[in-house]
Write a protein that holds these residues in place. Sequence first.
Motif, mmCIF file in Angstrom:
data_model
loop_
_atom_site.group_PDB
_atom_site.id
_atom_site.type_symbol
_atom_site.label_atom_id
_atom_site.label_comp_id
_atom_site.label_asym_id
_atom_site.label_seq_id
_atom_site.Cartn_x
_atom_site.Cartn_y
_atom_site.Cartn_z
ATOM 1 N N ALA A 26 0.841 -1.205 -0.189
ATOM 2 C CA ALA A 26 -0.001 -0.152 0.140
ATOM 3 C C ALA A 26 0.823 1.128 0.062
ATOM 4 N N THR A 27 1.617 1.382 -0.912
ATOM 5 C CA THR A 27 2.305 2.733 -1.319
ATOM 6 C C THR A 27 1.531 3.981 -1.164
ATOM 7 N N GLU A 28 0.325 3.915 -1.805
ATOM 8 C CA GLU A 28 -0.565 4.945 -1.778
ATOM 9 C C GLU A 28 -0.884 5.329 -0.265
ATOM 10 N N ALA A 29 -0.911 4.298 0.620
ATOM 11 C CA ALA A 29 -1.547 4.745 2.044
ATOM 12 C C ALA A 29 -0.209 5.349 2.705
ATOM 13 N N PHE A 30 0.706 4.814 2.706
ATOM 14 C CA PHE A 30 1.886 4.922 3.450
ATOM 15 C C PHE A 30 2.756 6.203 2.783
ATOM 16 N N GLY A 31 3.350 7.151 3.726
ATOM 17 C CA GLY A 31 4.407 8.081 3.159
ATOM 18 C C GLY A 31 5.477 7.644 3.156
ATOM 19 N N ASN A 64 15.163 -4.111 4.218
ATOM 20 C CA ASN A 64 15.849 -5.513 4.369
ATOM 21 C C ASN A 64 17.237 -5.055 4.892
ATOM 22 N N PHE A 65 17.729 -5.682 6.049
ATOM 23 C CA PHE A 65 19.171 -5.169 6.525
ATOM 24 C C PHE A 65 19.860 -6.360 6.922
ATOM 25 N N GLY A 66 19.474 -7.408 6.523
ATOM 26 C CA GLY A 66 20.468 -8.493 6.783
ATOM 27 C C GLY A 66 20.159 -9.234 8.139
ATOM 28 N N PHE A 67 21.491 -10.025 8.552
ATOM 29 C CA PHE A 67 21.390 -10.368 10.055
ATOM 30 C C PHE A 67 22.265 -9.194 10.810
ATOM 31 N N ASP A 68 21.410 -8.741 11.720
ATOM 32 C CA ASP A 68 21.902 -7.510 12.474
ATOM 33 C C ASP A 68 21.178 -7.563 13.952
ATOM 34 N N GLN A 69 21.820 -7.972 14.877
ATOM 35 C CA GLN A 69 21.266 -7.869 16.255
ATOM 36 C C GLN A 69 21.338 -6.744 17.056
ATOM 37 N N ALA A 70 20.869 -5.307 16.251
ATOM 38 C CA ALA A 70 20.858 -4.292 16.579
ATOM 39 C C ALA A 70 19.138 -3.879 16.732
ATOM 40 N N HIS A 71 18.914 -2.807 17.196
ATOM 41 C CA HIS A 71 17.483 -2.173 17.431
ATOM 42 C C HIS A 71 17.106 -1.507 16.240
ATOM 43 N N TYR A 72 16.282 -1.692 15.502
ATOM 44 C CA TYR A 72 15.797 -0.837 14.239
ATOM 45 C C TYR A 72 14.340 -0.172 14.889
ATOM 46 N N TRP A 73 14.360 0.976 14.496
ATOM 47 C CA TRP A 73 13.196 1.852 14.833
ATOM 48 C C TRP A 73 12.729 2.288 13.180
ATOM 49 N N PHE A 74 11.452 2.182 13.023
ATOM 50 C CA PHE A 74 10.948 2.628 11.700
ATOM 51 C C PHE A 74 9.818 3.654 12.130
ATOM 52 N N ARG A 75 9.626 4.684 11.083
ATOM 53 C CA ARG A 75 8.545 5.589 11.266
ATOM 54 C C ARG A 75 7.970 5.858 9.974
ATOM 55 N N VAL A 76 6.775 5.903 9.690
ATOM 56 C CA VAL A 76 5.919 6.188 8.524
ATOM 57 C C VAL A 76 4.852 6.757 8.811
ATOM 58 N N PRO A 77 4.219 7.773 8.128
ATOM 59 C CA PRO A 77 2.921 8.374 8.274
ATOM 60 C C PRO A 77 1.918 7.540 7.150
ATOM 61 N N ILE A 78 0.753 7.764 7.484
ATOM 62 C CA ILE A 78 -0.445 7.056 6.980
ATOM 63 C C ILE A 78 -1.036 8.325 6.191
ATOM 64 N N THR A 79 -0.864 8.371 4.754
ATOM 65 C CA THR A 79 -1.258 9.647 4.233
ATOM 66 C C THR A 79 -2.692 9.465 3.838
ATOM 67 N N GLU A 80 -3.149 8.272 3.257
ATOM 68 C CA GLU A 80 -4.312 8.061 2.655
ATOM 69 C C GLU A 80 -5.300 7.083 3.542
ATOM 70 N N VAL A 81 -6.392 7.676 3.769
ATOM 71 C CA VAL A 81 -7.489 6.964 4.580
ATOM 72 C C VAL A 81 -8.860 7.182 4.095
ATOM 73 N N PRO A 82 -9.179 6.335 3.221
ATOM 74 C CA PRO A 82 -10.550 6.345 2.527
ATOM 75 C C PRO A 82 -11.601 6.476 3.637
ATOM 76 N N PRO A 83 -12.652 7.486 3.531
ATOM 77 C CA PRO A 83 -13.632 7.639 4.219
ATOM 78 C C PRO A 83 -14.559 6.369 4.224
#
Length: 262
Positions: A26-31, A64-83
């Motif tokens: 859902a690339t249209e829903a995510f920023g 995709n970051f392969g094998f990495d025992q670190a803490h990853y944080w992601f953030r993304v806006p939800i830009t499209e929410v149909p009524p």
Amino acid sequence: MLKHLVALICITISLVSTQQAYAFHATEAFGQLEYVRHTDLISVEKIKSSETEDWQAIDLEQANFGFDQAHYWFRVPITEVPPGKDTWLLRSNYPLLDQLDVYLYADEILKQEFHTGDILPFKQRPLQQRSFVFPLQLNPDQNHWLYIHVYTSSSVQLPLTLQSENQFWQNLATENSIAAAFYAVLLCMLIYNTVIYLIAREKSYLYYILYLASFIILLASIHGWSYQLLWPNSPLIHPTSVVFSIATTSLFGCLFGVYFLR
């Protein structure tokens, strides 16, 4: 027997390509998806409030970051929410994440949070599915942000999709039907060759049977079916089954190849 191996490879390729065809990115829903890597565990409040975080942009299909025992944080806006759609299902279709935390913010207010992963019992998942699925309450009149924390000993990847309830269940029914047919074919091959071995007593059939059984367990573990159906209350068995089945599949595959070619 070689025909069986060729058929097995073709079926595997067909299953992978079919799953990709039914995946709804859902690339249209995510920023714009962004991420930051930390060696230590920090809270979502600190991540959200800190202005010094070096967030890096990344495409949704390339998380995709392969094998990495670190803490990853992601953030993304939800830009499209149909009524008219108040419940949406967020899905991460990679069942081997040890720890997955999802936080939904609406107008800077924490609205929902989920904590799951394959180190926890299966019953603690928000929805009892082989992949990680989170029901989100989205309001078209609000601004929504997703903050996602991933920590795992396996490959770090985050294939995100966002679907309406109706679309999710329709696609899931199709995926499950294809998976059922796929594993049914594998089990039929396993039973057929077992009968042949009991009649012929050829050692090559025995190695092939063991290879096929290990391969079935490996695929079921990677796809999350074994954890859901075989040992849902034993999170320690789930990662062990993946490593063990990789070793046995390689071992019996080599033994079968060597014995058959001789």
